[in-house]
Write an enzyme that holds these catalytic residues in place. Sequence first.
Site, PDB file in Angstrom:
ATOM      1  CB  SER A  86       0.672   6.871   2.598  1.00  0.00           C
ATOM      2  OG  SER A  86      -0.532   7.183   3.227  1.00  0.00           O
TER       3      SER A  86
ATOM      4  CG  HIS B   2      -0.531   3.974   7.016  1.00  0.00           C
ATOM      5  ND1 HIS B   2      -0.911   3.387   5.829  1.00  0.00           N
ATOM      6  CD2 HIS B   2      -0.204   5.254   6.703  1.00  0.00           C
ATOM      7  CE1 HIS B   2      -0.836   4.274   4.844  1.00  0.00           C
ATOM      8  NE2 HIS B   2      -0.408   5.422   5.346  1.00  0.00           N
TER       9      HIS B   2
ATOM     10  CG  ASP C 220      -2.334   0.460   6.465  1.00  0.00           C
ATOM     11  OD1 ASP C 220      -1.350   0.843   5.819  1.00  0.00           O
ATOM     12  OD2 ASP C 220      -3.327   1.200   6.685  1.00  0.00           O
TER      13      ASP C 220
END
Length: 423
Positions: A201, A381, A349
């Site tokens: 991320s 996510h 996601d």
Amino acid sequence: MISLIHPLLFLLPSLTEAASLQPIPRQAPPGIPIPPRQDPWYTAPPDWEYRQPGEVLRIRRAPGNLTSAFNASETFNILYRSTDTNYRPAWAVTTLFIPKSGNHSALLSYQIPYNTPDVNASPSYAFYSTPSTQGLVYTDIVGALSRGWYVNVPDHEGPLASFLCLVQEGHATLDSIRAVKNQFQGWQLSNNTKIALWGYSGGSIASEWAAELQVQYAPELKIDGAALGGLAPNFTAALANVYNGSYFAALIPAALYGLASQHPFVKQYLASELKTTGPYNATTFNSILNLDILSAFNFFANQTMTNYFRSGVEFFSNPTYLDIVARDTNMGTHGVPQMPLFVYKAIQDEITVIADSDAIVERYCTDRVIILYERNTVGGHLAEETNGDARAFEWLAQVLSGTLEQRGCTVRNVSLNVTDSLL
Ligand SMILES: *[C@@H]1O[C@H](CO)[C@@H](O)[C@H](O)[C@H]1NC(C)=O
Ligand SMILES: *[C@@H]1O[C@H](CO)[C@@H](O)[C@H](O)[C@H]1NC(C)=O
Ligand SMILES: *[C@@H]1O[C@H](CO)[C@@H](O)[C@H](O)[C@H]1NC(C)=O
Ligand SMILES: *[C@@H]1O[C@H](CO)[C@@H](O)[C@H](O)[C@H]1NC(C)=O
Ligand SMILES: *[C@@H]1O[C@H](CO)[C@@H](O)[C@H](O)[C@H]1NC(C)=O
Ligand SMILES: *[C@@H]1O[C@H](CO)[C@@H](O)[C@H](O)[C@H]1NC(C)=O
Ligand SMILES: *[C@@H]1O[C@H](CO)[C@@H](O)[C@H](O)[C@H]1NC(C)=O
Ligand SMILES: *[C@@H]1O[C@H](CO)[C@@H](O)[C@H](O)[C@H]1NC(C)=O
Ligand SMILES: *[C@@H]1O[C@H](CO)[C@@H](O)[C@H](O)[C@H]1NC(C)=O
Ligand SMILES: *[C@@H]1O[C@H](CO)[C@@H](O)[C@H](O)[C@H]1NC(C)=O
């Protein structure tokens, strides 16, 4: 065996010199970590601008007691010269963890998704307080050290906590590796030490920008692979996904203050747009400046963030703003990674649609980057950080032992279900 007085202190007279140039006004009592905003160690010595990117400006044993919690033999903080998002001199800090045993053959540069404009949430300090909130990050570092890898963890947002100033985040990541090599080459690390990047991320964006900037900014640095999870190739799109009713709404103030730290236009634009009265006011919005990202997610969850702006949703249409976001956050605009990549992402996601990752992978494949891209049919996510973790470790172990036999480009769907949470 590591002696009580570190060999470093003998091998590197220039360092102690560099450190002694600058009288430190308030020395931390031994063992007591101080937040970066208050700790005078987090300043650069005079004339630092004239040093080379990656040159070490200060080094110390990390204060406090990190070694037991992380299964490390020693931990260092290193302050080094870097280059900011506008290509001006900058500096940053990294933490280096030394394994208890190992053959000095592997260095992992692990970028933590701290995602906040609060400099006191930088990893070098957050290590002392947040194991409970970023559990997996700590497990990863311990796992790497237990395999005998050296682990480098830069505060890649730099001293202004410039979240999303990705040219700067990429530079800070590359220079942290240069600094570690400058410091430890010949003593602990060799030219044959394999080096890998890893980030999920907000950590993947720093890692990817380092990977794509390397060819122009650090051509001498050989990086052997990069594992990029929960990739966010297009932050214009990501911000549009999270501004209204999302758990990740805090990314809006985090992104805007991060960008404002190095883009004067964004700073002035944001100040002119924030409402001063009503429930969605500047004071509330500015809470981001003192929150770590998980607290911030909970604080702003489900809000409609455009309520804070005088022009509402039009805020995001300003062409100068859009140009800055595109220039400093769109992946694949500053170079092509020269090392093999492992990319992993949840198809569902919620922050950045899978199509954006498909597109950048396809482009890099055309540019002959060696890529293994796994699209997980399970989870969202946050879940993918857990679901992809073991696969990333497996891949990194191959890179760092020199046994990776990946060729060409492989894109495949997988169904990894450690957790199937849609978050
Ligand atoms: C560090 O903490 C561990 C327990 O977490 C303890 O066993 C060890 O003695 C401590 N070391 C120092 C130098 O304080
Ligand atoms: C700590 O790391 C070393 C390698 O550096 C490893 O041999 C050992 O098993 C690890 N200890 C634990 C408890 O994981
Ligand atoms: C390691 O690499 C550096 C930079 O390329 C070079 O100057 C140095 O001679 C190398 N050291 C050894 C022992 O090969
Ligand atoms: C990024 O996303 C925005 C918003 O969806 C879109 O307008 C733009 O074309 C995208 N940029 C790239 C490079 O794909
Ligand atoms: C936010 O989402 C709600 C619920 O879906 C919708 O009614 C509202 O129009 C949206 N607001 C903006 C500014 O997009
Ligand atoms: C700002 O908003 C908060 C709630 O988010 C409210 O408690 C506070 O009174 C507001 N301040 C002003 C000046 O309106
Ligand atoms: C946000 O919305 C979700 C789904 O409706 C809900 O489960 C959650 O409790 C909400 N969080 C906050 C902080 O309001
Ligand atoms: C170092 O250790 C790793 C893992 O145990 C091994 O794969 C590698 O071949 C070793 N490298 C050297 C140079 O001994
Ligand atoms: C992978 O998943 C996508 C949905 O994102 C689907 O369209 C595609 O057919 C799948 N590919 C394979 C090989 O199953
Ligand atoms: C994931 O595993 C859980 C527990 O084993 C199961 O209940 C769930 O249906 C699985 N989810 C998916 C999408 O396969």
